[in-house]
Design a protein around this motif. Sequence first.
Motif, PDB file in Angstrom:
ATOM      1  N   LYS B 241      78.001 -58.445  11.046  1.00 33.57           N
ATOM      2  CA  LYS B 241      78.575 -58.538   9.639  1.00 33.57           C
ATOM      3  C   LYS B 241      79.823 -58.604   9.100  1.00 33.57           C
ATOM      4  O   LYS B 241      80.588 -58.677   8.837  1.00 33.57           O
ATOM      5  CB  LYS B 241      77.351 -58.272   8.527  1.00 33.57           C
ATOM      6  CG  LYS B 241      75.822 -59.633   8.290  1.00 33.57           C
ATOM      7  CD  LYS B 241      75.338 -59.487   7.224  1.00 33.57           C
ATOM      8  CE  LYS B 241      74.459 -60.488   6.920  1.00 33.57           C
ATOM      9  NZ  LYS B 241      73.761 -60.331   6.211  1.00 33.57           N
ATOM     10  N   SER B 248      79.040 -66.536  10.908  1.00 27.62           N
ATOM     11  CA  SER B 248      76.908 -66.849  10.135  1.00 27.62           C
ATOM     12  C   SER B 248      76.067 -65.840  10.758  1.00 27.62           C
ATOM     13  O   SER B 248      76.323 -66.093  11.891  1.00 27.62           O
ATOM     14  CB  SER B 248      76.500 -67.906   9.823  1.00 27.62           C
ATOM     15  OG  SER B 248      75.906 -68.857  11.039  1.00 27.62           O
ATOM     16  N   TYR B 250      73.084 -64.318  10.877  1.00 30.23           N
ATOM     17  CA  TYR B 250      71.492 -65.007  10.626  1.00 30.23           C
ATOM     18  C   TYR B 250      70.122 -64.329  11.466  1.00 30.23           C
ATOM     19  O   TYR B 250      70.113 -64.715  12.711  1.00 30.23           O
ATOM     20  CB  TYR B 250      70.721 -66.371  10.020  1.00 30.23           C
ATOM     21  CG  TYR B 250      71.528 -67.175   9.108  1.00 30.23           C
ATOM     22  CD1 TYR B 250      71.572 -66.614   7.743  1.00 30.23           C
ATOM     23  CD2 TYR B 250      71.931 -68.286   9.198  1.00 30.23           C
ATOM     24  CE1 TYR B 250      72.168 -66.974   6.578  1.00 30.23           C
ATOM     25  CE2 TYR B 250      73.442 -68.960   8.591  1.00 30.23           C
ATOM     26  CZ  TYR B 250      73.197 -68.240   6.980  1.00 30.23           C
ATOM     27  OH  TYR B 250      73.655 -69.256   6.065  1.00 30.23           O
ATOM     28  N   ASP B 293      68.493 -74.371  11.271  1.00 29.92           N
ATOM     29  CA  ASP B 293      69.975 -73.308  11.642  1.00 29.92           C
ATOM     30  C   ASP B 293      70.818 -74.126  10.451  1.00 29.92           C
ATOM     31  O   ASP B 293      71.553 -74.008   9.484  1.00 29.92           O
ATOM     32  CB  ASP B 293      70.510 -73.147  12.844  1.00 29.92           C
ATOM     33  CG  ASP B 293      69.997 -72.131  13.653  1.00 29.92           C
ATOM     34  OD1 ASP B 293      69.823 -71.150  13.236  1.00 29.92           O
ATOM     35  OD2 ASP B 293      68.803 -72.942  14.669  1.00 29.92           O
ATOM     36  N   MET B 296      70.573 -74.470   6.822  1.00 33.81           N
ATOM     37  CA  MET B 296      70.954 -72.923   6.410  1.00 33.81           C
ATOM     38  C   MET B 296      72.923 -73.353   6.063  1.00 33.81           C
ATOM     39  O   MET B 296      73.277 -72.612   4.981  1.00 33.81           O
ATOM     40  CB  MET B 296      70.733 -71.684   6.717  1.00 33.81           C
ATOM     41  CG  MET B 296      69.963 -70.977   6.939  1.00 33.81           C
ATOM     42  SD  MET B 296      69.273 -69.566   7.432  1.00 33.81           S
ATOM     43  CE  MET B 296      69.035 -69.667   9.147  1.00 33.81           C
ATOM     44  N   LYS B 300      75.079 -73.341   2.430  1.00 34.16           N
ATOM     45  CA  LYS B 300      75.369 -72.247   2.635  1.00 34.16           C
ATOM     46  C   LYS B 300      76.837 -72.617   1.696  1.00 34.16           C
ATOM     47  O   LYS B 300      76.938 -73.522   0.982  1.00 34.16           O
ATOM     48  CB  LYS B 300      76.615 -72.304   4.347  1.00 34.16           C
ATOM     49  CG  LYS B 300      77.299 -70.359   4.485  1.00 34.16           C
ATOM     50  CD  LYS B 300      77.047 -70.449   5.727  1.00 34.16           C
ATOM     51  CE  LYS B 300      78.280 -69.449   5.280  1.00 34.16           C
ATOM     52  NZ  LYS B 300      78.529 -69.343   7.084  1.00 34.16           N
TER      53      LYS B 300
ATOM     54  N   ILE C 171      67.857 -68.967   3.879  1.00 37.06           N
ATOM     55  CA  ILE C 171      69.007 -67.799   3.492  1.00 37.06           C
ATOM     56  C   ILE C 171      68.231 -66.736   3.085  1.00 37.06           C
ATOM     57  O   ILE C 171      68.814 -65.947   2.811  1.00 37.06           O
ATOM     58  CB  ILE C 171      69.862 -68.657   3.155  1.00 37.06           C
ATOM     59  CG1 ILE C 171      70.212 -69.583   3.532  1.00 37.06           C
ATOM     60  CG2 ILE C 171      71.095 -67.183   2.981  1.00 37.06           C
ATOM     61  CD1 ILE C 171      71.758 -69.974   2.855  1.00 37.06           C
ATOM     62  N   ARG C 174      65.948 -64.542   5.017  1.00 43.89           N
ATOM     63  CA  ARG C 174      67.168 -63.692   5.895  1.00 43.89           C
ATOM     64  C   ARG C 174      67.133 -62.555   5.230  1.00 43.89           C
ATOM     65  O   ARG C 174      67.581 -61.046   6.038  1.00 43.89           O
ATOM     66  CB  ARG C 174      67.901 -64.631   6.211  1.00 43.89           C
ATOM     67  CG  ARG C 174      67.287 -65.263   7.975  1.00 43.89           C
ATOM     68  CD  ARG C 174      67.902 -66.091   8.100  1.00 43.89           C
ATOM     69  NE  ARG C 174      66.715 -67.095   9.322  1.00 43.89           N
ATOM     70  CZ  ARG C 174      66.215 -67.940   9.060  1.00 43.89           C
ATOM     71  NH1 ARG C 174      65.793 -68.031   7.824  1.00 43.89           N
ATOM     72  NH2 ARG C 174      64.953 -68.396  10.063  1.00 43.89           N
ATOM     73  N   GLN C 175      68.014 -62.513   3.819  1.00 42.47           N
ATOM     74  CA  GLN C 175      68.801 -61.662   3.165  1.00 42.47           C
ATOM     75  C   GLN C 175      67.202 -60.477   2.975  1.00 42.47           C
ATOM     76  O   GLN C 175      67.267 -59.335   3.402  1.00 42.47           O
ATOM     77  CB  GLN C 175      68.732 -62.342   2.029  1.00 42.47           C
ATOM     78  CG  GLN C 175      69.747 -62.627   1.448  1.00 42.47           C
ATOM     79  CD  GLN C 175      70.717 -63.422   0.407  1.00 42.47           C
ATOM     80  OE1 GLN C 175      69.890 -63.671  -0.214  1.00 42.47           O
ATOM     81  NE2 GLN C 175      71.541 -64.119   0.625  1.00 42.47           N
ATOM     82  N   GLU C 178      66.224 -58.476   5.996  1.00 40.79           N
ATOM     83  CA  GLU C 178      67.385 -57.342   6.211  1.00 40.79           C
ATOM     84  C   GLU C 178      67.497 -56.293   5.465  1.00 40.79           C
ATOM     85  O   GLU C 178      67.599 -55.160   5.526  1.00 40.79           O
ATOM     86  CB  GLU C 178      68.872 -58.364   5.705  1.00 40.79           C
ATOM     87  CG  GLU C 178      69.622 -59.398   6.779  1.00 40.79           C
ATOM     88  CD  GLU C 178      70.785 -59.885   6.411  1.00 40.79           C
ATOM     89  OE1 GLU C 178      71.116 -59.650   5.264  1.00 40.79           O
ATOM     90  OE2 GLU C 178      71.123 -60.776   6.766  1.00 40.79           O
TER      91      GLU C 178
END
Lengths: 368, 300, 242
Positions: B241, B248, B250, B293, B296, B300, C171, C174-175, C178
């Motif tokens: 990150k 991206s 993930y 994928d 997302m 986004k 999404i 996934r957060q 994390e």
Amino acid sequence: MKRFIGFIKKEFYHIFRDRRSLFILFGMPIAQIMLFGFAITNEINNVDIAILDHSKDATTEAIINKISASTYFSINEVITKESDIETIFKKGKIKAVLNFEKDFSKNLIKEHNATLQIITDATDPNTANTISNYINAILQQYQKELNKDVKLAYQIIPQTRMVYNRELKSVYMFVPGVMTIILMLVSAMMTSISITREKELGTMEILLVSPLKPFQVIVGKVFPYIFLSIINAVVIVMLSIFIFKMPVQGSLFLLALESILFIVSALALGILISTISATQQTAMMISLMGLMLPVILLSGFIFPISSMPLPLQIISNIIPAKWFVIIIKGIMLKGVGLQFIWKETLILVGMTVFFIALSVKKYKIRLE
Amino acid sequence: MSINISNISKSYKKVKALQNISFKVETGELFGLIGPDGAGKTTLFRILTTLLIANKGTAKVAGFDVVSDYKNIRNSVGYMPGKFSLYQDLTIEENLEFFATIFGTTVEENYDLIKDIYMQIEPFKTRRAGKLSGGMKQKLALCCALIHKPKVLFLDEPTTGVDPVSRKEFWEMLKRLQQKNITILVSTPYMDEAALCDRIALIQNGKILEIDTPEAIVKHNPNQIYNVSADNMYKLINSLKTYKHNHSVYPFGEFVHYTDRRTDFNPKALKVYLESQNLSNIHINKTVATIEDTFMELAK
Amino acid sequence: MNKNKVIQVEELTKMFGDFAAVNAITFNVEKGEIFGFLGANGAGKTTAMKMLIGISKPTSGKAAVAGYDVFTNAEDIKKSIGYMSQKFALYDDLTVKENITFFGGIYGLSRKQIKEKSKVLIEELGLENVANKLVGALPLGWKQKLSFSVALLHDPKIVFLDEPTGGVDPITRRQFWEMIYKAAHNGTTVFVTTHYMDEAEYCDRVSIMVNGKIEALNTPKKLKEYFKVDNMNDVFLKLARE
């Protein structure tokens, strides 16, 4: 028609497989009628009283004997001074004290007038009132006997006579009330709960997305409860006739018709409740608070409507149960025919039609 | 054309549940509506099954308008709401019979349609629906929705809360039903089920992100995805990150799916960077994009 | 007792009458591990987890959680674990801050601690603008992240997650993972029960329960290799077919 029968069959499965609702359906009427018949009563029986006799002469003895001879009172204690009164009341067992003044007999003969003080424990005002009425009645009786030989000209002695319920049995008063409550409970609460249960489960969505018309769904849901309510009404009447020996003065046929009318109005209310509540819990709360309480408090079954404040008297008019209580009291206790209760019946018919129209109008063919 | 939706919008108070939705489903097609909870899937299903009225737009199901012709639609569609809506206190048999009766038919009349499915739960037909496992409830609910031989079948999240074995069997059943020329619109939050549909619509926050065949949707993904793994997942994610070229990052099971912004991306450079971040056992490999994928990337 | 093994289970069994809901399961979970506890509905997952969090007494066997015995020290276990489930997490009719204060309170945090922690938590999750809004008004994904943070509020040694990410958008999910990686990195053990096999892919090790027994226990990678399939869903299918 096949659809309709299939629907009703399903409703009966629901009812007979749910022990709780079965209990409410058939246990409640019996429990309630027993409760009101035996436990909750306006009659007094073997009430403990105490005597404070300052004169102890022939007259007071005669009065005391008369009181203790009645089944209403039993003389439990004899006290000797005023200060004891409070002490024995505080113990809680004694409900009334009879305080005979000094020289009771002498005063009565010489001055034609003697004082007997009746002190009652008014923590329960109803009972206190009843006790003093009963004692008064016994005293009246005694005076009558006493004055039998004395030629007093034209003395007017007030005499109350209880009509329709001569034995003053409170169960006679409660049967119509309990019947009203039970029919209201079974019809309105059970139907509103059973309809909202379908909403909660999501099955209502499927019923809506089916060729069934809203009218068919509603009738299918309420029909079993009409049937069960009628059984309930029969059970209540049988109980009161056979266990409490309560005579039904009027026509049983008329009683049945009026009961069905009331059942239908309660069912319509139940449907109405189900249209405004999304969950069984809400339906139950609305039924209990919105229907049961007014039925108990404002129908005139426990508290006489004529002694309510004016606003409540006016409100009581919009409660179907009030009219039904008047009607069945009329039929059961007075034995009147339709010619005396047509007005009440008409009001009930009007309300029923109104509720049905409203609930059909409010019933949605969609989800919102 | 079996379902034709044009410009449908629906709001609840402040929430915009559906915004300008349009798509068509052909007769005999298995069409998937793929999106997370709260995307608007159930609202759309309810509009199509005539349970709700849209604020804007029109829709036709089996040739009938969902508002003016709602009675005809109610005769010709099968609907299986989100939670399997069965009578818990009725047995399997009684549930099925009841739904057959209210649709004016009998179990025998359309038995061939449900035979495959019903045979699996028939041994338990006297058991109450409330006592069934998720998979068995799902099968029974499907039988009930099919018993009147609908032209269009609406299945709202039929596989939620059901174990993987039953899920797999369920999709096999749908494939067989499709061969009997029943149009099926099915919704699911599981991206991996998307590949089993003829065409899918990806939906999020009341908007459609993309409509196409699952293969085409995956091909639309412009990015090359790399599977990255290392000995410490948490540090790996943080390092990726903070890598300035990332497009991206993930987590994806035991790997991290990484895409880079540069066209001339060289995995070796990334490996050097990750090593400089004290990571070891680093693997970077190309992989093909999945529906997830793509979802997302679009969301986004 | 091995200090690194925060959950030690040996031959743990729970009988309901003649039926063994949990049938002599044995496994260990290490400190800082993300452990997936998988199985179909009715396989015995929930029963087993209830024993581990001290709200159900085992019929036989041994188990220690955070160093406390499940038979004798159930109350101590409750103090050292956090719990989050998809079904019950937060009160919808309380605000974000009120929820944090309430859950901090029941785990015995002081007012000062609660104040500090809720400030950090709200900042980390980026909830500054909605801190005084009702939780019911938040999107599902936010709620789940918040309830996970709340479950960690009292720094538990182990946090139990019951199907934490079902139905969440990819999404947010996934957060969420994390956050789980972060918690594990900081030494919190994460115990995930689920029947969603894609959640299993994220775990360090997984066990798969079938009919009350643990039928497989390894890393997702090894399990996939062993069954020669490329995802956990197929691992599960193969196991269930046997």
